[in-house]
Design a protein around this motif. Structure first.
Motif, mmCIF file in Angstrom:
data_model
loop_
_atom_site.group_PDB
_atom_site.id
_atom_site.type_symbol
_atom_site.label_atom_id
_atom_site.label_comp_id
_atom_site.label_asym_id
_atom_site.label_seq_id
_atom_site.Cartn_x
_atom_site.Cartn_y
_atom_site.Cartn_z
ATOM 1 N N GLU A 1 1.001 1.607 13.113
ATOM 2 C CA GLU A 1 0.878 2.198 11.785
ATOM 3 C C GLU A 1 1.044 3.703 11.884
ATOM 4 O OE1 GLU A 1 0.685 0.901 8.815
ATOM 5 O OE2 GLU A 1 0.603 -1.191 9.440
ATOM 6 N N PHE A 2 1.835 4.197 10.931
ATOM 7 C CA PHE A 2 2.119 5.610 10.878
ATOM 8 C C PHE A 2 2.084 6.030 9.420
ATOM 9 C CE2 PHE A 2 4.937 9.342 11.781
ATOM 10 C CZ PHE A 2 4.156 9.907 12.764
ATOM 11 N N GLY A 3 2.388 7.328 9.113
ATOM 12 C CA GLY A 3 2.368 7.778 7.752
ATOM 13 C C GLY A 3 2.950 9.165 7.591
ATOM 14 N N ARG B 1 1.097 8.605 2.850
ATOM 15 C CA ARG B 1 1.956 7.467 2.522
ATOM 16 C C ARG B 1 2.131 6.646 3.806
ATOM 17 N NH1 ARG B 1 7.452 9.098 -0.185
ATOM 18 N NH2 ARG B 1 7.516 6.798 -0.320
ATOM 19 N N PRO B 2 1.440 5.495 3.883
ATOM 20 C CA PRO B 2 1.481 4.738 5.149
ATOM 21 C C PRO B 2 2.738 3.858 5.271
ATOM 22 C CG PRO B 2 -0.009 3.683 3.606
ATOM 23 C CD PRO B 2 0.486 4.929 2.927
ATOM 24 N N PHE B 3 3.145 3.537 6.506
ATOM 25 C CA PHE B 3 4.227 2.605 6.808
ATOM 26 C C PHE B 3 4.073 2.184 8.269
ATOM 27 C CE2 PHE B 3 5.922 6.778 7.684
ATOM 28 C CZ PHE B 3 6.572 6.641 8.902
ATOM 29 N N PHE B 4 4.866 1.195 8.641
ATOM 30 C CA PHE B 4 4.825 0.725 10.030
ATOM 31 C C PHE B 4 6.052 1.291 10.748
ATOM 32 C CE2 PHE B 4 5.799 -2.233 13.456
ATOM 33 C CZ PHE B 4 4.552 -2.406 14.038
ATOM 34 N N VAL C 1 0.859 -1.189 0.000
ATOM 35 C CA VAL C 1 0.000 0.000 0.000
ATOM 36 C C VAL C 1 0.890 1.233 0.000
ATOM 37 C CG1 VAL C 1 -1.794 1.254 1.228
ATOM 38 C CG2 VAL C 1 -1.808 -1.247 1.234
ATOM 39 N N LEU C 2 0.763 2.000 -1.077
ATOM 40 C CA LEU C 2 1.616 3.180 -1.249
ATOM 41 C C LEU C 2 0.872 4.479 -1.021
ATOM 42 C CD1 LEU C 2 3.641 2.138 -4.443
ATOM 43 C CD2 LEU C 2 4.274 1.880 -2.021
ATOM 44 N N VAL D 1 0.998 16.621 -4.401
ATOM 45 C CA VAL D 1 0.722 15.606 -5.437
ATOM 46 C C VAL D 1 1.652 14.422 -5.192
ATOM 47 C CG1 VAL D 1 0.728 15.066 -7.884
ATOM 48 C CG2 VAL D 1 0.031 17.342 -7.108
ATOM 49 N N LEU D 2 1.048 13.216 -5.269
ATOM 50 C CA LEU D 2 1.819 11.983 -5.135
ATOM 51 C C LEU D 2 1.784 11.249 -6.483
ATOM 52 C CD1 LEU D 2 3.354 9.901 -3.354
ATOM 53 C CD2 LEU D 2 1.122 8.869 -2.842
ATOM 54 N N THR D 3 2.977 10.906 -7.014
ATOM 55 C CA THR D 3 3.099 10.242 -8.329
ATOM 56 C C THR D 3 3.893 8.953 -8.169
ATOM 57 O OG1 THR D 3 3.096 12.396 -9.424
ATOM 58 C CG2 THR D 3 3.829 10.509 -10.709
#
Length: 625
Positions: free
Chosen positions: A379-381, A369-372, A292-293, A393-395
């Motif tokens: 879970e953080f982001g 942008r999620p991550f652990f 998951v990006l 903008v995320l590409t």
């Protein structure tokens, strides 16, 4: 006198024997003697004699003796056709012993004699020869019966008494030659062929050469039907400078394509020693998987995974376009005409495929942008866009390219007109290069806890992989031909080493208001700290491939085909699988204040193994020479 009687008796027996065994063959007479025929005899052979005989009388004349001219009256029947004697034109006055039913006319030697006028008499009818019974077989002690001597009437002149006949000399009896019965049939005359002009042969392109099979399940009788076109000359004749009698460059390379014949002539040019093919590839390749990006929140939250209002924008799952376009070239060569040993190879390439996905704050006000984070843990982001923090903008971009080649030593197992098979062993090479990049473009808004409003922040994470396979392969190939149609199958398996390379890079750039140049930092979000750099490993891989084509021979040297191809490659690395979602926040450039260290050196390069699967269809042309 006794001597002459013996001679007359012998003459009579000879005449009787000649009449019984065989009649002399008739001789064609001139048209001046009507109703009479010439006969073959010693008298007729003498130039001073001319023998006239009624139509059906058959006798052997006797050599004449000197005497005066005499005439013999012939018996007359009431219904017989009258016959007029014809005088001879030769000189001489000779007397002869007449033959029964025959008139001899001598001519004086000094001057031509006047024609003798005789009363018109009718010729006797033709009586068939009486059947003479075969002689009885001789018995022991019984003497053979004696033959009675033959007698002849005396010749007299018309109106005068009969005169005694002179005694001729003795003539040995004529004994017919012995025959072997049954007599062999007489050979039939051979008819002479009519002399006709020789017909020209058909042009070479309309003839089926010897040894070439006629297309069809059971074949046809004779050559193939000819399709006659009203357009002349044909395209092949126009472009072929050698003319119809020779093979020019058009016939050599295209096998008579464009000529007016229903089936192209397959000649010695189609030796199959050199093969070359080109294919257009329409293949599908499994896409890389990504975690998951990107996420968003529907209730104004931060979009962390696990929150009830969080929705994913990208991931987890495959990312990238599966359809690939490419080209493949293949060639082969046999060292001899029998096709026992040869070489072959192929080269293929799939064009670089790029996939891009972008998410903006004008469409999604909240982008995360999620991550652990092991620091909390949980879970953080990283916030890309939020109404109270920033706009952005995320590409996400992904690219992929694949190419490969193989070279083989070939050995034919079977090679005939309609079937061929071979085995091969050789070298195989594959090269797969892919990349995945994640880019953030952020503009700080009032309320941002870290940067003043108007600050420009750019974050980039890049993952690049390369897989190089080197190995040996073995395989089998076969082709079955039905007329112009063919089915080709090829299978191979390659075993070898896959060299895996992984390059991970990350960076940040921050430009605050009033600054001339931005601040640069090494590391992004998912590419930071321990996983930055170049990494390499080797793994054992298996590469099987199966090809199946259905083709149609347009000419003896050119085939069009369509087919299916399957290719599998084990133990490869792909960029999306190399992302480690566990990130120590303290290792990220410009971390938020007050976050404690976790003590974990994460993220790490994972070298997660996966498989590459390709399958699809191809459209190709193959030529052989």
């Amino acid at each position: 006198m006794k001597r002459y009687r013996v001679r007359a008796l012998g003459l009579g027996m000879a005449l009787w024997g000649g009449a019984v065994h065989a009649a002399p063959p008739p001789v064609i007479v001139p048209p001046t003697v009507r109703g009479e025929d010439w006969i073959s005899s010693p008298v007729a052979a003498d130039p001073t004699w001319r023998t006239v005989q009624p139509r059906a009388a058959a006798a052997i004349p006797i050599r004449p003796a000197p005497t005066t001219a005499v005439s013999v009256p012939l018996p007359v029947k009431p219904d017989a056709e009258p016959v007029t004697p014809v005088a001879s034109r030769w000189p001489g006055t000779i007397a002869a012993i007449p033959v029964p039913g025959e008139t001899l006319i001598p001519i004086a030697p000094s001057a031509p004699s006047p024609a003798i006028t005789a009363p018109t008499i009718a010729a006797p009818p033709v009586d068939p020869l009486p059947e003479i019974p075969a002689p009885l077989p001789a018995r022991p002690g019984v003497p053979a019966p004696a033959l009675a001597p033959a007698t002849f009437p005396a010749a007299t002149a018309i109106g005068q008494p009969a005169a005694p006949l002179p005694q001729p000399r003795t003539i040995p009896p004529l004994i017919p030659p012995a025959r072997e019965f049954p007599e062999s049939p007489r050979p039939r005359p051979q008819l002479q062929p009519l002399l006709e002009p020789e017909l020209p042969t058909a042009p070479p392109e309309l003839m089926v050469p010897a040894g070439i099979p006629v297309p069809g399940k059971y074949g046809t009788f004779g050559s193939q039907p000819i399709r006659i076109s009203k357009d002349y000359p044909s395209i092949g004749d126009i472009v072929n400078p050698a003319g119809s009698g020779e093979r020019g460059w058009w016939d050599h390379w295209f096998g008579g394509l464009g000529r007016d014949n229903s089936a192209p002539a397959a000649g010695p040019m189609a030796t199959d020693r050199l093969q070359f093919g080109a294919e257009y590839l329409l293949w599908w390749m499994n896409s890389q998987n990504v975690p998951v990006l990107a996420t968003t929140s529907t209730n104004g939250g931060f979009g962390f995974l696990g929150d009830p209002a969080t929705q994913t924008l990208l991931g987890s799952g495959p990312f990238g376009n599966t359809l690939r376009n490419g080209v493949r070239l293949n060639a082969g060569y046999w060292f001899d005409d029998c096709g026992t040993w040869g070489i072959g190879g192929s080269f293929f390439a799939l064009g670089r495929q790029t996939t891009s996905q972008a998410f903006g704050s004008n469409q999604f006000p909240i982008i995360t942008r999620p991550f652990f984070a092991p620091n909390f843990p949980g879970e953080f982001g990283e916030i890309v866009a939020h109404p109270s923090i920033s706009n952005g903008v995320l590409t996400i971009n992904a690219s992929s390219a694949l190419w490969g080649l193989d070279a083989n030593l070939r050995h034919a197992l079977c090679k005939s007109c309609d079937f061929r098979s071979e085995v091969f062993v050789g070298y195989r090479f594959l090269d797969l290069r892919e990349s995945l990049s994640i880019n953030e473009s952020i503009v700080a808004t009032p309320g941002n806890p870290n940067d003043p409003a108007g600050t420009l922040v750019s974050v980039t994470d890049s993952f690049r992989t390369q897989n190089l396979f080197n190995g040996g392969q073995v395989g089998y190939a076969a082709e079955r031909i039905w007329g112009r149609f063919s089915v080709f199958g090829r299978g191979s398996i390659a075993l070898g080493d896959t060299s895996q390379s992984l390059d991970i890079a990350g960076s940040q750039a921050r430009l605050r208001p009033g600054m001339a140049t931005p601040d640069l930092f090494n590391g992004g979000l998912l590419a930071t700290g321990p996983n930055l750099g170049h990494f390499q490993r080797d793994r054992f891989s298996v590469v099987p491939e199966i090809t199946l084509n259905v083709g149609y021979w347009i000419t003896p040297v050119l085939k069009a085909y369509v087919g299916y191809n399957f290719l599998y490659w084990s133990n490869v690395i792909r960029p999306g699988d190399q992302i480690d979602r566990v990130v120590d926040v303290t290792l990220v450039p410009n971390p938020p204040a007050g976050v404690p260290a976790s003590g974990f050196l994460r993220p790490q390069p994972t070298f997660h193994q996966t498989d590459l699967v390709l399958n699809g269809i191809q459209f190709g042309l193959m030529g052989r020479w």
